[in-house]
Design a protein around this motif. Structure first.
Motif, PDB file in Angstrom:
ATOM      1  N   ALA A  33     -27.048  -7.425 -64.075  1.00  0.00           N
ATOM      2  CA  ALA A  33     -27.398  -6.964 -62.731  1.00  0.00           C
ATOM      3  C   ALA A  33     -27.414  -8.134 -61.747  1.00  0.00           C
ATOM      4  O   ALA A  33     -27.798  -9.255 -62.095  1.00  0.00           O
ATOM      5  CB  ALA A  33     -28.752  -6.263 -62.751  1.00  0.00           C
ATOM      6  N   ARG A  34     -27.012  -7.848 -60.520  1.00  0.00           N
ATOM      7  CA  ARG A  34     -27.031  -8.883 -59.486  1.00  0.00           C
ATOM      8  C   ARG A  34     -28.442  -9.124 -58.979  1.00  0.00           C
ATOM      9  O   ARG A  34     -28.840 -10.261 -58.680  1.00  0.00           O
ATOM     10  CB  ARG A  34     -26.129  -8.453 -58.325  1.00  0.00           C
ATOM     11  N   ALA A  35     -29.231  -8.065 -58.861  1.00  0.00           N
ATOM     12  CA  ALA A  35     -30.610  -8.163 -58.384  1.00  0.00           C
ATOM     13  C   ALA A  35     -31.442  -7.118 -59.090  1.00  0.00           C
ATOM     14  O   ALA A  35     -30.977  -6.003 -59.350  1.00  0.00           O
ATOM     15  CB  ALA A  35     -30.678  -7.971 -56.872  1.00  0.00           C
ATOM     16  N   ILE A  36     -32.702  -7.473 -59.404  1.00  0.00           N
ATOM     17  CA  ILE A  36     -33.622  -6.576 -60.091  1.00  0.00           C
ATOM     18  C   ILE A  36     -34.900  -6.482 -59.269  1.00  0.00           C
ATOM     19  O   ILE A  36     -35.492  -7.501 -58.900  1.00  0.00           O
ATOM     20  CB  ILE A  36     -33.938  -7.074 -61.513  1.00  0.00           C
ATOM     21  N   ILE A  37     -35.312  -5.244 -58.994  1.00  0.00           N
ATOM     22  CA  ILE A  37     -36.515  -4.997 -58.202  1.00  0.00           C
ATOM     23  C   ILE A  37     -37.510  -4.244 -59.086  1.00  0.00           C
ATOM     24  O   ILE A  37     -37.208  -3.155 -59.585  1.00  0.00           O
ATOM     25  CB  ILE A  37     -36.203  -4.171 -56.936  1.00  0.00           C
ATOM     26  N   VAL A  38     -38.686  -4.848 -59.270  1.00  0.00           N
ATOM     27  CA  VAL A  38     -39.743  -4.231 -60.061  1.00  0.00           C
ATOM     28  C   VAL A  38     -40.766  -3.646 -59.099  1.00  0.00           C
ATOM     29  O   VAL A  38     -41.457  -4.379 -58.398  1.00  0.00           O
ATOM     30  CB  VAL A  38     -40.410  -5.251 -61.003  1.00  0.00           C
TER      31      VAL A  38
END
Length: 323
Positions: A259-264
């Motif tokens: 993934a390019r970006a991960i948002i939790v």
């Protein structure tokens, strides 16, 4: 008649290993396979019954043979994914063998392997018995035809159940995501829809992208909420999967390492400390994965817990406090 003419009139000897001999050998081989296959199945059933009775000890006298067979069948069908096709194959094999013996007993003018082939024809073709033999042969062929209908119904049921299970797996979001360079959103809250909308607007300038959502909710409910809230995704694909963001297996299923970006996202149904503790566990799972190259952003509920996330993620994790 000259001697040369007599030599030319001599009949050539018949080769015993010709087509008829080969066919007979093949028929006997098929008969042997079916016979010993049924014998092997019967021995296996007897051994399983004996094992169950030996494990029960004195209680085995209170249990009937039918109850033991029902118990073993229940255990077999619930534990082996190939149990239904194997049961169908064994059922067909027994029908062909028994039907061949019955047809041979009614009219022993042919061979037993030939009668077994005839029994298979009656099982596979429901109209093949219409002009066959006398009254006894027709009764046997009719019974085999009815059994063939049951076998065909069993086959249709197996195919239907298999297709239904595959469709249910797709509906529940159990298949792997084959994406790279996507944006991954972990957990579900009322902020997920606005975040997806903003990502879609940002991806519009590059022709669209892919957003993957992983949360412990029903996949169809999440998809329905996204469709009702976002009518225009601006060429961005939204892929939803059900699973736990803590488990490495589920993170690999949504291609977290690529993934390019991960948002939790924080979980609103929990207390602030519990939600941050869950975010900490997700961060630990993400940072422990190999080849994790994407930027990780974690939403926290309490600013006092920021140092814990930064300690775990070091420079790879960015924190945002929403409260």
């Amino acid at each position: 008649m000259s001697p040369s003419d007599e030599e030319s009139c001599e009949v050539a000897p018949v080769d015993a290993a010709g087509p008829n001999g080969t066919t007979a050998t093949l028929s006997h081989a098929i008969f042997a396979i079916f016979f010993f296959g049924c014998l092997y199945m019967a021995l296996r059933i007897l051994l399983e019954v004996q094992k169950v009775r030996s494990r029960m000890g004195k209680l085995s006298k209170r249990v009937t043979l039918g109850e033991v067979l029902s118990y073993r069948a229940d255990l077999y069908f619930s534990s082996d994914p190939l149990s239904k096709p194997i049961a169908l194959l064994c059922m067909t094999q027994v029908l062909i063998l028994v039907g061949g013996f019955l047809l041979y007993a009614c009219s022993p003018d042919g061979t037993l392997p030939g009668k077994m082939w005839q029994a298979w024809v009656f099982i596979a073709d429901s109209a093949a018995h219409s002009d066959y033999g006398g009254i006894t042969e027709r009764i046997v062929s009719f019974i085999l035809t009815i059994c063939g209908m049951l076998v065909f119904g069993f086959l249709v049921g197996i195919v239907t159940d298999t297709i239904g299970e595959k469709v249910d797996q797709l509906k529940k979001g159990k298949s792997a995501v084959l994406e790279s360079g996507h944006t991954l959103i972990l957990n579900w809250s009322n902020k997920v829809i606005p975040v997806i909308d903003e990502i879609c607007q940002a991806n519009e300038s590059v022709g669209g992208g892919t957003v993957v959502v992983l949360a412990e909710r029903d996949k169809e409910e999440m998809e329905q909420e996204i469709l009702e809230s976002l009518s225009n995704l601006r060429n961005t694909k939204v892929v939803v999967r059900s699973g736990s963001p803590i488990l490495a297996m589920d993170l690999n299923k949504v291609a977290a390492p690529s993934a390019r970006a991960i948002i939790v996202m924080s979980q609103e149904n929990l207390e602030p400390d519990e939600s941050d503790a869950m975010a900490l566990r997700v961060s630990l799972s993400l940072t422990s994965m190999e080849k994790m190259a994407g930027h990780i952003t974690v939403e926290l509920s309490d600013i006092d817990n920021r140092h814990l996330i930064e300690l775990v993620g070091r420079k790879r994790v960015e924190t945002i406090v929403s409260h």
